[in-house]
Write an enzyme that holds these catalytic residues in place. Sequence first.
Site, PDB file in Angstrom:
ATOM      1  CE  LYS A  61     -61.627 -22.939  56.871  1.00 39.38           C
ATOM      2  NZ  LYS A  61     -61.305 -21.790  56.093  1.00 39.38           N
TER       3      LYS A  61
HETATM    4  N1  PMP Z   1     -64.928 -18.239  52.320  1.00 44.92           N
HETATM    5  C1  PMP Z   1     -63.733 -18.712  52.388  1.00 44.92           C
HETATM    6  C2  PMP Z   1     -62.781 -18.863  51.329  1.00 44.92           C
HETATM    7  C3  PMP Z   1     -63.318 -18.724  53.686  1.00 44.92           C
HETATM    8  O1  PMP Z   1     -61.931 -19.101  53.750  1.00 44.92           O
HETATM    9  C4  PMP Z   1     -63.903 -18.761  54.871  1.00 44.92           C
HETATM   10  C5  PMP Z   1     -63.344 -19.028  56.186  1.00 44.92           C
HETATM   11  N2  PMP Z   1     -63.412 -20.043  56.526  1.00 44.92           N
HETATM   12  C6  PMP Z   1     -65.230 -17.917  54.587  1.00 44.92           C
HETATM   13  C7  PMP Z   1     -65.671 -18.129  53.338  1.00 44.92           C
HETATM   14  C8  PMP Z   1     -66.213 -18.172  55.771  1.00 44.92           C
HETATM   15  O2  PMP Z   1     -66.439 -19.244  56.373  1.00 44.92           O
HETATM   16  P1  PMP Z   1     -66.933 -19.406  57.874  1.00 44.92           P
HETATM   17  O3  PMP Z   1     -67.688 -18.577  58.270  1.00 44.92           O
HETATM   18  O4  PMP Z   1     -67.569 -20.860  58.100  1.00 44.92           O
HETATM   19  O5  PMP Z   1     -65.685 -19.299  58.628  1.00 44.92           O
END
Ligand code: PMP
Length: 303
Positions: free
Chosen positions: A156
């Site tokens: 991320k």
């Molecule tokens: N994909 C992307 C590209 C994201 O930015 C996010 C948000 N963090 C998610 C999926 C969903 O991840 P999460 O459920 O851990 O927030």
Amino acid sequence: MSNFPDTIWHNGQFKPWAQATTHVMTHALHYGSSVFEGIRSYATPNGHAIFRLNEHIKRFFNSARIYDLAVNYTPDEIRAACFELLKKNDLTSGYLRPIVFRGPGSFGLGADNPTEMSIAAWVWGPYLGHASAQGVDVCISSWQRLAPNTVPAMAKAGGNYLSSTLISREAKRLGFDEGIGLTRDGLLSEGAGENLFVMLDNVIYTTTLGSSILNGITRHTAITLAKKMGYEVREQPLPREFLYFADEAFFTGTAAEITPIRSVDRKTFAHACPGPITTRIREAFFGLFNGTTEDEWGWLDHA
Ligand code: PMP
């Protein structure tokens, strides 16, 4: 930034908003060398709880490892800072944004400048706005997601969000709420900031970790809740056209929570939106916070 709370945690200290600054020669500003998390805290009948904080911190350290970014604080120090930050800003439900980034120093792509870290917290309503409950209208983006062995989708990292920004801005420019990216092979990947779930014939499908997605914590939550309800959940590669004859679909994400999808490329689903499975999973998800879903997994972190 008037609607943001007063206090930010920066390099181990709580500081007033205006003092949580960095230099224009910060490596991350030029090269995207940051990794971050998005975390939500909810007001619950047993007091406020940060949702799956340990899993978010784990992913934060994993993202940092991929880029050799030193996190100069322990998971426990980060945990404590998150709870204390909410308290200092008088927040119960809110969004937390820890970020570690390569700071200023020498210049050049391989520079090993010391990292900085901050955590901000603020109130953030439904990410996809008013449509988050009734359903969003989305399109397949003309921008593909990051191909494997280019920029790692499982980190991320700040730089990844250039891709997400292109997908999201194109969708909005064309009158949609959000865009879905395809993989280099033309298969479904995920939304600009959300994982994707598609329902057909009472089976729940979602794209795989090999489909250039972020390993979403809300994705894991939705899979766990769905399996608990007795649904079959299949993680598998999915072609784009699957969306055009599916029964229903939804997005998951910390910011987006569980957002029903009403249409893709202006084609609606077989079931009226939100569909029955989406509704059940959505209710079970929000039930974790209003007390109607038992938290048998220990996801609600009360400090
Ligand atoms: N994909 C992307 C590209 C994201 O930015 C996010 C948000 N963090 C998610 C999926 C969903 O991840 P999460 O459920 O851990 O927030």
